[in-house]
Design an enzyme around this catalytic site. Structure first.
Site, PDB file in Angstrom:
ATOM      1  N   CYS A  95       0.868  -1.174   0.000  1.00 17.24           N
ATOM      2  CA  CYS A  95       0.000   0.000   0.000  1.00 17.24           C
ATOM      3  C   CYS A  95       0.908   1.228   0.000  1.00 17.24           C
ATOM      4  CB  CYS A  95      -0.988  -0.008   1.159  1.00 17.24           C
ATOM      5  SG  CYS A  95      -0.276   0.161   2.781  1.00 17.24           S
ATOM      6  N   CYS A 132      -4.774  -1.245  -1.067  1.00 15.14           N
ATOM      7  CA  CYS A 132      -5.387   0.073  -0.969  1.00 15.14           C
ATOM      8  C   CYS A 132      -6.866  -0.029  -1.306  1.00 15.14           C
ATOM      9  CB  CYS A 132      -4.717   1.050  -1.922  1.00 15.14           C
ATOM     10  SG  CYS A 132      -2.975   1.293  -1.575  1.00 15.14           S
ATOM     11  N   CYS A 135      -3.642   3.499  -5.452  1.00 12.22           N
ATOM     12  CA  CYS A 135      -2.787   2.412  -5.000  1.00 12.22           C
ATOM     13  C   CYS A 135      -1.568   2.338  -5.909  1.00 12.22           C
ATOM     14  CB  CYS A 135      -3.546   1.096  -5.024  1.00 12.22           C
ATOM     15  SG  CYS A 135      -2.779  -0.150  -4.006  1.00 12.22           S
TER      16      CYS A 135
END
Length: 159
Positions: A7, A79, A87
């Site tokens: 992430c 994400c 992301c």
């Protein structure tokens, strides 16, 4: 096989993915986590919840994908889709999947509401990881197309 949970900040969701995966993984499978823009510290809410669940966070830290100790075989981005979150895309030659999870680090409200957001993220990640680890992994290691299809399917599952 090495799995990278990715992430942006590498403080909450990717940490949870790494810790849960390593807690449950069979021999020969290992997870790491990283971020494209790591914030340099672990989220205290995520660490507290993992410890409450009996999942170790010992030796985990927030790190950049530029500082990985190994090359992952699989990259799972975690994400979510809230607040126009973008992301990062890992640029190495690996299999990729997206398992979007809303970021509990941005949860607002009462203490109970914030804790519930962490529980939800934990529950989604744990369910997806358990589903992944229940697959015939020895077979799938040699069947990239099927493994990719399974990873994509799992990324849509909710507990």
């Amino acid at each position: 096989m090495n799995v990278l949970f990715l992430c942006t900040g590498n403080s909450c969701r990717s940490l949870m993915g790494e810790a849960i995966f390593n807690h449950l993984a069979p021999a020969g499978w290992h997870a790491i986590s990283a971020g494209s823009k790591p914030i340099g510290r672990l989220n205290s809410g995520a660490v507290a919840l993992l410890q409450e669940k009996g999942v170790s966070t010992k030796s985990y830290y927030s790190k950049s994908w530029n500082d990985l100790p190994l090359t992952p075989d699989i990259v799972i981005s975690v994400c979510g889709n809230a607040a126009n979150e973008t992301c990062p895309a890992y640029l190495g030659p690996v299999m990729r999947a997206h398992w979007g999870v809303e970021d509990p680090a941005h949860a607002e409200g009462t203490e109970a509401e914030v804790k519930a957001a962490f529980e939800t993220a934990y529950g989604i990640l744990r369910h997806r990881i358990e589903t992944f680890l229940a697959l015939p992994l020895d077979e799938l290691k040699n069947d990239p197309a099927r493994l990719k299809a399974e990873l994509d399917r799992i990324g849509t599952l909710l507990p």
